[in-house]
Each structure stands twice: as structure tokens, then as C-alpha cells.
Design an enzyme around this catalytic site. Structure first.
Site, short mmCIF file in Angstrom:
data_model
loop_
_atom_site.label_atom_id
_atom_site.label_comp_id
_atom_site.label_asym_id
_atom_site.label_seq_id
_atom_site.Cartn_x
_atom_site.Cartn_y
_atom_site.Cartn_z
N ASP A 184 1.05 -1.19 -0.09
CA ASP A 184 0.02 0.00 -0.02
C ASP A 184 0.87 1.31 0.07
OD1 ASP A 184 -2.38 1.63 0.34
OD2 ASP A 184 -1.58 2.02 2.53
N ASP A 206 -1.33 -0.79 5.97
CA ASP A 206 -1.93 -0.16 7.15
C ASP A 206 -3.27 -0.17 7.58
OD1 ASP A 206 -2.08 1.98 5.17
OD2 ASP A 206 -2.48 3.03 6.94
N ASP A 225 -0.18 4.99 0.96
CA ASP A 225 -0.53 6.23 1.95
C ASP A 225 -0.49 5.44 3.43
OD1 ASP A 225 -0.71 8.37 0.69
OD2 ASP A 225 -2.78 7.62 -0.40
#
Length: 220
Positions: free
Chosen positions: A8, A169, A10
Site C-alpha cells: 500500500d 496499514d 499512504d
């Protein structure tokens, strides 16, 4: 036999959540829309922009105001975040990515950002050259948590799900990995809490990028 690690963007590679919240707030101010608390905005990180704005505004994705917000967001984000992107890279990311590449892993990004914005952020952060593929939300019909983004990466890199791991995250990343038949590493330093991540059932949970690199090495 190719092996890959999919990341991922961001909150996983680059610490952009604060900038994302600031950009949302600036968009609302420029359009004279009501203020929205930062926690509501932060809760949408990991979703594609149309879905995020629709959720925050409490409206449908096909409403004209959503498209207006998305368009303004993209130019505003470039002005706010890109100039400082290199300073927002999480500790250990660049060295860790290079270490994984040296160990023979192909690296990719699967993000809820539009690919143009993802590419611009990666370039500004000094990370783009580390990745063999970047897949954005506008390149699939169903973005994360649907597994389609993962399947696109696997096809591009000619990697089987058994030889891939997803790192992210948010629960969207973990659920995408589940759907694509990949293992997953949840990182606790981003947007979603430990309890949220555990609820999605990651294969591993780590609290630093060094932990990501070590876990990939141990499971390969």
C-alpha cells in the site's frame, strides 16, 4: 520462480495521512462546504477518493459535488504534499525496499489513489524506481478491499498468489490479500489501529518497516 511484495502507499510507505486530512479540509473550504472533523476524514483513508468524499459528505458517489471535490483535491494535494514527500517517507523504507530487491523480490504498489497521483507521489518521495508495477484505483473496476488490484499485480509480474505478500496499514489491504489468496503483513504505524487490523486477520502484524523486511525474509 518470481516472488513479490506488494505495498500500500499512504500510511505504509509514506506518512501522508496528515496531508490528506489537510487537503480534504482545504477542498471543503474552497468550495464553501461545511467543515468536517479530522477523525471522519482520516477514517476514509484507504478508500478511493470518490468513495471517501461521498462518505464524508453523506451523499452518493455519482453526485456532482463528489466529482468536483475529487478534481480539486488532486491539484490541492500536489501543492500541499508533493513538495515535502521526501520528508514523509517512513523510517527504513528506502533501505528496506532496496534490501528486498537485492534478495530477489519484485516490488509493486497497489493503492486506492488514482495511478497518476500515486506515480507523482512515488517520484516526489524518491521511491518510484524501486517498483516494477504500480496499480491505482482507476485501473481496476473494483478497488481495495476487492482482490482485483492484487490480481492485476500478480498477472503483470507473473507471480502466483502463494509467492506474494501484501503489506498495508488498513483492513482494506489485508482483506484484498485474503481475497487474492496472498499472505499479508499489517503495519501498526499507519491509519488503522491494532484491533482493527487484527479483526481483518493479517498473517503477520509488525510495528516498523524493519519488521516488514525481517518478516518477508523469514517467510520466504
Amino acid at each position: 520462480m518470481n516472488r513479490c511484495v506488494i505495498f500500500d502507499l499512504d500510511g505504509t510507505l509514506v506518512d501522508t495521512p496528515r496531508g490528506i486530512v489537510t487537503t480534504f479540509a482545504e477542498v471543503f473550504a474552497q468550495l464553501d462546504l461545511p467543515e468536517v472533523d479530522s477523525s471522519s476524514i482520516r477514517a476514509t483513508i484507504g478508500l478511493p477518493l470518490p468513495a471517501a468524499f461521498a462518505k464524508v459528505l453523506g451523499t452518493a458517489q455519482d453526485e456532482p459535488v463528489v466529482a468536483t471535490c475529487v478534481e480539486l483535491y488532486q491539484s490541492t494535494f500536489r501543492g500541499i504534499v508533493l513538495p515535502v514527500a521526501a520528508q514523509l517517507v517512513f523510517p527504513g523504507v528506502l533501505d528496506g525496499l532496496r534490501s528486498l530487491r537485492e534478495d530477489g523480490f519484485l516490488l509493486a504498489v497497489a493503492t486506492s489513489k488514482f495511478v497518476r497521483n500515486a506515480e507523482a507521489l512515488l517520484v516526489a518521495a524518491g521511491l518510484r524506481e524501486e517498483f516494477s508495477a504500480v496499480v491505482g484505483a482507476d485501473q481496476v473496476t473494483k478497488p481495495k478491499p476487492d482482490p482485483e488490484s492484487g490480481f492485476v499485480v500478480l498477472q503483470r509480474l507473473d507471480v502466483s498468489p502463494a509467492n506474494a505478500v501484501m503489506v498495508g496499514d488498513t483492513t482494506h489491504d489485508v482483506l484484498m490479500a485474503h481475497g487474492a489468496g496472498m499472505s499479508s503483513i499489517g503495519v501498526t504505524y499507519g491509519v488503522h489501529s491494532v484491533d482493527q487490523l487484527l479483526g481483518a486477520g493479517p498473517t503477520w502484524l509488525v510495528d516498523s518497516f524493519a519488521g516488514v523486511v525481517a518478516t518477508v525474509g523469514e517467510c520466504s
